[in-house]
Design a protein around this motif. Structure first.
Motif, short mmCIF file in Angstrom:
data_model
loop_
_atom_site.label_atom_id
_atom_site.label_comp_id
_atom_site.label_asym_id
_atom_site.label_seq_id
_atom_site.Cartn_x
_atom_site.Cartn_y
_atom_site.Cartn_z
N ASN A 2 2.46 0.26 -2.41
CA ASN A 2 3.02 -0.46 -1.27
C ASN A 2 1.92 -0.94 -0.32
O ASN A 2 0.75 -0.59 -0.46
CB ASN A 2 4.08 0.40 -0.56
CG ASN A 2 3.51 1.67 0.05
OD1 ASN A 2 2.36 1.71 0.48
ND2 ASN A 2 4.32 2.71 0.10
N ASN A 5 -0.37 1.66 1.54
CA ASN A 5 -1.35 2.24 0.62
C ASN A 5 -2.45 1.24 0.28
O ASN A 5 -3.62 1.61 0.13
CB ASN A 5 -0.68 2.77 -0.64
CG ASN A 5 0.16 4.00 -0.36
OD1 ASN A 5 0.02 4.65 0.67
ND2 ASN A 5 1.06 4.30 -1.26
N LYS A 6 -2.09 -0.03 0.15
CA LYS A 6 -3.10 -1.06 -0.09
C LYS A 6 -4.07 -1.16 1.08
O LYS A 6 -5.27 -1.35 0.89
CB LYS A 6 -2.43 -2.42 -0.35
CG LYS A 6 -1.75 -2.51 -1.70
CD LYS A 6 -1.07 -3.84 -1.88
CE LYS A 6 -0.33 -3.90 -3.21
NZ LYS A 6 0.44 -5.13 -3.38
N ARG A 65 8.85 1.38 8.07
CA ARG A 65 9.57 0.83 6.91
C ARG A 65 9.91 1.90 5.88
O ARG A 65 10.27 1.59 4.75
CB ARG A 65 8.74 -0.28 6.26
CG ARG A 65 8.56 -1.45 7.21
CD ARG A 65 7.83 -2.56 6.57
NE ARG A 65 7.65 -3.65 7.52
CZ ARG A 65 6.96 -4.73 7.28
NH1 ARG A 65 6.38 -4.90 6.10
NH2 ARG A 65 6.84 -5.66 8.18
N LEU A 67 7.98 3.90 4.15
CA LEU A 67 7.14 3.74 2.97
C LEU A 67 6.13 4.88 2.84
O LEU A 67 5.08 4.71 2.23
CB LEU A 67 6.40 2.39 3.03
CG LEU A 67 7.27 1.14 3.02
CD1 LEU A 67 6.42 -0.10 3.28
CD2 LEU A 67 8.02 1.03 1.71
N THR A 69 4.33 7.89 1.37
CA THR A 69 4.18 8.39 0.01
C THR A 69 3.21 9.57 0.01
O THR A 69 2.45 9.77 0.96
CB THR A 69 3.60 7.30 -0.92
OG1 THR A 69 2.27 6.98 -0.48
CG2 THR A 69 4.47 6.05 -0.93
#
Length: 186
Positions: A2, A5-6, A65, A67, A69
């Motif tokens: 996602n 992470n990028k 959002r 997201l 992880t």
């Protein structure tokens, strides 16, 4: 992978870019308020600032959002430490930061990282950053930027000492609040 992470991976990618600019940037300079400012260090400060900004953006995006992880929980704080520790080591080599301050900062980071690992292993919990730790990180990142751009009016030095104070305090605070993990094991 996602977007948060990028951004974390991008921050890690910027570390060697930052280092190469500091090491091989040349010695072209100009004067500002009596301080000598080197172009390569200004560019390095910009790269560092962009990398630092990704820290805020990836965390904000991940939380807002939903997201979050396991990779992000692991890589984000690691990327922050890799970035700031690399910059502090480079500042020592440039004689822009005292080694004893950097040593205290590095020791605190290693100790708190170890504590986080113990808490995750024993209690399955991830220790979130508290406000003193966030202030510490902000002061560290700002001090690095200002030291790189020439420490005009000693702003970088003031921020470095503030970072040192919050580094010590936040480290103490993390260990004080988690001391029960060590009870019965000494």
């Amino acid at each position: 992978m996602n977007l948060p992470n990028k951004l974390t991976v991008f921050r890690i990618f910027l570390i060697p870019v930052f280092m190469l600019i500091v090491i091989f940037g040349g010695d072209a300079s100009f004067k500002v308020a009596g301080s000598t400012v080197y172009w390569n260090l200004v560019i390095a400060a910009i790269v560092f600032a962009v990398a630092s900004a990704t820290d805020w953006f990836d965390g904000h995006l991940a939380r807002s959002r939903n997201l979050v992880t396991n990779f992000g929980k692991f890589a984000d704080p690691l990327a922050d430490k890799m970035l700031t520790m690399t910059a502090f080591v480079m500042l020592i080599s440039l004689k822009l930061a005292p080694a004893w301050i950097v040593a205290i900062i590095v020791c605190r980071e290693l100790a708190v990282t170890g504590l986080r690992l113990i808490l995750a292993e024993n209690k399955g919990q991830v220790m979130a950053a508290e406000m003193p730790g966030k202030i510490k990180t902000t002061c560290q990142m700002l001090s690095i930027i200002f030291l790189l751009i020439g420490n005009i009016y000693h702003i970088g030095t003031v921020l470095l000492y503030l970072a040192l104070i919050f580094t010590i305090y936040s480290g103490y605070d993390y260990f004080r609040s988690s001391w029960n993990i060590f009870k019965g094991s000494m």
